[in-house]
Design a protein around this motif. Structure first.
Motif, mmCIF file in Angstrom:
data_model
loop_
_atom_site.group_PDB
_atom_site.id
_atom_site.type_symbol
_atom_site.label_atom_id
_atom_site.label_comp_id
_atom_site.label_asym_id
_atom_site.label_seq_id
_atom_site.Cartn_x
_atom_site.Cartn_y
_atom_site.Cartn_z
ATOM 1 N N SER A 1 39.930 -15.772 -12.044
ATOM 2 C CA SER A 1 41.707 -16.397 -11.952
ATOM 3 C C SER A 1 41.787 -17.075 -13.444
ATOM 4 O O SER A 1 40.529 -17.124 -14.200
ATOM 5 C CB SER A 1 41.815 -17.438 -10.602
ATOM 6 N N PHE A 2 42.363 -18.654 -13.517
ATOM 7 C CA PHE A 2 42.455 -19.140 -15.129
ATOM 8 C C PHE A 2 42.879 -20.078 -15.170
ATOM 9 O O PHE A 2 43.737 -20.520 -14.034
ATOM 10 C CB PHE A 2 43.714 -18.111 -16.208
ATOM 11 N N GLN A 3 42.733 -20.943 -16.362
ATOM 12 C CA GLN A 3 43.557 -21.835 -16.141
ATOM 13 C C GLN A 3 44.575 -21.434 -15.805
ATOM 14 O O GLN A 3 45.292 -21.232 -16.635
ATOM 15 C CB GLN A 3 42.624 -22.875 -17.331
ATOM 16 N N GLU A 4 45.769 -23.062 -15.192
ATOM 17 C CA GLU A 4 47.135 -22.442 -15.738
ATOM 18 C C GLU A 4 47.162 -24.126 -16.525
ATOM 19 O O GLU A 4 46.564 -25.009 -16.322
ATOM 20 C CB GLU A 4 47.490 -23.126 -14.459
ATOM 21 N N ILE A 5 48.300 -23.221 -17.094
ATOM 22 C CA ILE A 5 48.786 -24.249 -18.218
ATOM 23 C C ILE A 5 50.388 -24.801 -17.446
ATOM 24 O O ILE A 5 51.169 -24.367 -17.461
ATOM 25 C CB ILE A 5 49.202 -23.711 -19.328
ATOM 26 N N LYS A 6 50.027 -26.183 -16.814
ATOM 27 C CA LYS A 6 51.232 -26.390 -16.022
ATOM 28 C C LYS A 6 52.469 -27.876 -17.215
ATOM 29 O O LYS A 6 52.982 -27.549 -16.392
ATOM 30 C CB LYS A 6 51.135 -27.623 -14.833
ATOM 31 N N PHE A 7 51.320 -28.175 -17.908
ATOM 32 C CA PHE A 7 52.002 -29.578 -18.331
ATOM 33 C C PHE A 7 52.118 -29.342 -19.873
ATOM 34 O O PHE A 7 50.880 -28.657 -20.435
ATOM 35 C CB PHE A 7 51.481 -31.093 -18.229
ATOM 36 N N GLY A 8 53.665 -28.483 -20.352
ATOM 37 C CA GLY A 8 52.817 -28.412 -22.179
ATOM 38 C C GLY A 8 52.673 -27.685 -23.225
ATOM 39 O O GLY A 8 52.787 -26.578 -22.032
ATOM 40 N N GLU A 9 52.752 -27.350 -23.984
ATOM 41 C CA GLU A 9 52.107 -26.105 -24.825
ATOM 42 C C GLU A 9 50.726 -26.379 -25.178
ATOM 43 O O GLU A 9 50.311 -27.368 -26.088
ATOM 44 C CB GLU A 9 53.120 -26.067 -26.012
ATOM 45 N N CYS A 10 49.853 -25.734 -24.968
ATOM 46 C CA CYS A 10 47.653 -25.758 -24.695
ATOM 47 C C CYS A 10 48.135 -24.878 -26.765
ATOM 48 O O CYS A 10 49.187 -24.110 -27.076
ATOM 49 C CB CYS A 10 47.369 -25.045 -24.068
ATOM 50 N N ASN A 11 46.631 -25.146 -27.063
ATOM 51 C CA ASN A 11 46.489 -25.223 -28.153
ATOM 52 C C ASN A 11 45.566 -23.697 -28.193
ATOM 53 O O ASN A 11 45.640 -23.086 -29.204
ATOM 54 C CB ASN A 11 45.788 -26.103 -29.392
ATOM 55 N N TYR A 12 45.611 -23.728 -27.274
ATOM 56 C CA TYR A 12 45.032 -21.800 -26.446
ATOM 57 C C TYR A 12 43.621 -22.318 -27.220
ATOM 58 O O TYR A 12 43.117 -21.072 -27.568
ATOM 59 C CB TYR A 12 45.703 -20.909 -26.762
ATOM 60 N N SER A 13 42.568 -22.858 -27.570
ATOM 61 C CA SER A 13 41.173 -22.750 -28.542
ATOM 62 C C SER A 13 40.276 -22.451 -27.411
ATOM 63 O O SER A 13 39.094 -22.035 -28.287
ATOM 64 C CB SER A 13 41.305 -24.703 -28.767
ATOM 65 N N TYR A 14 40.375 -22.353 -26.817
ATOM 66 C CA TYR A 14 39.348 -21.612 -25.505
ATOM 67 C C TYR A 14 40.227 -20.678 -24.433
ATOM 68 O O TYR A 14 41.104 -20.512 -24.240
ATOM 69 C CB TYR A 14 38.688 -22.677 -24.708
ATOM 70 N N PHE A 15 38.835 -19.220 -23.807
ATOM 71 C CA PHE A 15 39.889 -18.845 -22.885
ATOM 72 C C PHE A 15 38.870 -18.799 -22.058
ATOM 73 O O PHE A 15 37.667 -17.804 -21.953
ATOM 74 C CB PHE A 15 40.059 -17.782 -23.906
ATOM 75 N N PRO A 16 38.658 -19.659 -20.902
ATOM 76 C CA PRO A 16 38.204 -20.135 -20.136
ATOM 77 C C PRO A 16 37.943 -18.439 -19.135
ATOM 78 O O PRO A 16 39.276 -18.405 -18.322
ATOM 79 C CB PRO A 16 37.880 -20.629 -19.353
ATOM 80 N N VAL A 17 37.457 -18.618 -18.275
ATOM 81 C CA VAL A 17 37.737 -17.579 -16.647
ATOM 82 C C VAL A 17 37.047 -17.825 -15.788
ATOM 83 O O VAL A 17 36.212 -18.298 -15.929
ATOM 84 C CB VAL A 17 37.355 -15.839 -17.325
ATOM 85 N N ILE A 18 37.663 -18.123 -14.509
ATOM 86 C CA ILE A 18 37.149 -18.324 -12.667
ATOM 87 C C ILE A 18 36.686 -17.417 -12.482
ATOM 88 O O ILE A 18 37.040 -16.415 -12.055
ATOM 89 C CB ILE A 18 37.477 -19.331 -12.711
ATOM 90 N N PHE A 19 34.879 -16.678 -12.270
ATOM 91 C CA PHE A 19 34.741 -16.054 -11.305
ATOM 92 C C PHE A 19 34.877 -16.721 -9.596
ATOM 93 O O PHE A 19 35.121 -17.873 -9.369
ATOM 94 C CB PHE A 19 33.437 -15.762 -11.434
ATOM 95 N N GLU A 20 34.978 -15.524 -8.616
ATOM 96 C CA GLU A 20 35.008 -15.484 -7.715
ATOM 97 C C GLU A 20 33.983 -16.198 -7.097
ATOM 98 O O GLU A 20 33.478 -17.419 -5.825
ATOM 99 C CB GLU A 20 34.579 -14.873 -6.813
ATOM 100 N N THR A 21 32.317 -16.078 -7.680
ATOM 101 C CA THR A 21 31.720 -16.895 -7.168
ATOM 102 C C THR A 21 30.645 -17.180 -8.591
ATOM 103 O O THR A 21 30.548 -16.386 -9.464
ATOM 104 C CB THR A 21 30.239 -15.506 -6.524
ATOM 105 N N GLU A 22 29.091 -17.805 -8.075
ATOM 106 C CA GLU A 22 28.498 -17.672 -9.476
ATOM 107 C C GLU A 22 27.983 -16.665 -9.783
ATOM 108 O O GLU A 22 27.567 -16.235 -10.589
ATOM 109 C CB GLU A 22 27.911 -19.058 -8.874
ATOM 110 N N GLU A 23 27.489 -16.151 -8.657
ATOM 111 C CA GLU A 23 26.451 -14.658 -8.473
ATOM 112 C C GLU A 23 26.760 -13.815 -9.837
ATOM 113 O O GLU A 23 26.675 -13.186 -10.415
ATOM 114 C CB GLU A 23 26.482 -14.952 -7.554
ATOM 115 N N ALA A 24 28.385 -13.547 -9.214
ATOM 116 C CA ALA A 24 29.505 -12.688 -9.823
ATOM 117 C C ALA A 24 29.524 -13.195 -11.423
ATOM 118 O O ALA A 24 29.348 -12.429 -12.661
ATOM 119 C CB ALA A 24 30.381 -12.447 -10.247
ATOM 120 N N LEU A 25 29.459 -14.611 -11.606
ATOM 121 C CA LEU A 25 29.323 -15.258 -13.052
ATOM 122 C C LEU A 25 28.307 -14.376 -13.543
ATOM 123 O O LEU A 25 27.958 -14.249 -15.058
ATOM 124 C CB LEU A 25 29.863 -16.348 -13.293
#
Ligand SMILES: Cc1ncc(COP(=O)(O)O)c(C=O)c1O
Length: 361
Positions: free
Chosen positions: A269-293
């Motif tokens: 899953s991804f970080q949600e941008i709810k407020f304002g316009e992001c500068n998209y300076s990073y691309f973080p991804v969130i895994f289901e588990t630490e093991e998967a990461l």
């Protein structure tokens, strides 16, 4: 396997000749520091570009946070987020204040504004939220809380140059915003940072603090220190500024490309941008588990691709430095989040390879 290692980021650099041209002027003038002409030009260029009142350029983003705390004369507890770089918390501690950790919103990854009020005590003096990865905090709710409880707000806006809220720079929020111009940031001076405030008095005070506490007559009138940016660093910032729009545009294109390619994959899953316009300076991804990461990270590393576990671990768990306070969401997400390579020189084929490895892992 890629020929050259791919790291999470690479500095955006103007052509060397353009930087050298600015350095010639420094050599001719013989002025290397002390609020020289290039520092002043950089401050003006950044203010104009971002549409902010003023920018007090300083030697790094950590000092910028410390100077903001000093300028507001804060002593006591400061509510902050544990999902940040250690610098947010070390700045609080170096200014003699106590960090109090408020857990984060699992979607935006920023401080959860609905949990701040429960942490306010008679010792609370301020809130220092972080616009994590350039994603705007819920600035309106935070401002309302600060008003209700007579607290100051300093934004750690280290990642937030180029982010906006309701069409205006995100750096306009808070009593003071503190940003970074570090080598890894969208706009860089190698090392550097800045303080932004709407208040004329605070702006003048920040300039005195930056310069040992001197006023214009060289009297020591503040508890200051050395926060100055040099002309050499300012020259790099001015040279890089010419390419800032291109860098910003490129991040957004690549961010969207990554996201479109990965969004059908239900296991991340991804970080949600709810407020304002992001500068998209990073691309973080969130895994289901630490093991998967860890499995994915290992496969990428085998191909000489080095994403970064950022922010990991959650800062409240650095018990040599802070007293542990439980923030389960931050602790959990920090184990499962990985920032993928994202920078101007990164090629589309390289992004495709990274996506392929993630999908196959
Ligand atoms: C969230 C955050 N705050 C503060 C800083 C400190 O900035 P600097 O490295 O310019 O001191 C960083 C550095 O990357 C950061 O990520």
């Amino acid at each position: 396997m890629v020929k050259k290692p791919i790291y999470v980021t690479q500095s955006s650099l103007a052509p060397l000749e353009e930087y050298m041209e600015l350095l010639k002027g420094v050599w001719e003038r013989g002025i290397l520091t002390h609020n020289g002409p290039l520092v002043q030009q950089l401050e003006g260029d950044i203010s104009t570009k971002l549409g902010i009142n003023n920018f007090v350029a300083v030697s790094n983003g950590t000092i910028a946070i410390q100077m903001a705390i000093k300028a507001l004369e804060l002593k006591g507890e400061i509510i902050t987020t544990p999902f940040t770089w250690i610098a947010t918390v070390s700045a609080i501690k170096w200014e003699g204040c106590t960090p109090v950790f408020c857990d984060i919103d699992p979607e935006t990854l920023n401080i959860d504004a609905s949990k701040i009020e429960n942490l306010i005590t008679d010792k609370t003096v301020a809130i220092i939220p972080v616009h994590v990865f350039g994603n705007a905090c819920d600035v309106e709710s935070i401002e309302a809380i600060a008003r209700r409880h007579n607290l100051k707000v300093i934004y750690d806006a280290a990642h937030a140059i180029g982010s906006t809220f309701k069409g205006q720079s995100l750096l306009n929020w808070g009593d003071i915003s503190a940003t970074s111009l570090h080598a890894t940031k969208l706009l860089n001076t190698a090392e550097g940072g800045g303080c932004i405030t709407d208040s004329y008095e605070l702006n003048e005070k920040l300039k005195r603090i930056r310069f040992f506490g001197h006023d214009n007559q060289k009297n020591i009138v503040e508890d200051g220190f050395n926060g100055k940016l040099t002309e050499i660093h300012a020259a790099l910032g001015i040279a890089n500024m010419k390419y800032y729009d291109r860098v910003l545009e490129d991040r957004k294109e690549k961010y969207i490309y990554y996201k479109n390619s990965l969004s059908n994959f239900s296991k991340i899953s991804f970080q949600e941008i709810k407020f304002g316009e992001c500068n998209y300076s990073y691309f973080p991804v969130i895994f289901e588990t630490e093991e998967a990461l860890l499995i994915t990270e290992k496969k990428l590393n085998e191909l000489h691709i080095f994403p970064r576990r950022y922010f990991y671990p959650s800062v409240n768990t650095y018990t040599d430095i802070v007293e542990y306070q439980s923030t389960p969401i931050s602790e959990n997400i920090s184990k499962r989040i990985l920032c993928l390579p994202l920078y101007l020189q990164l090629k589309k084929e390289e992004i495709d390879l990274i996506i392929e490895v993630i999908l196959s892992a």
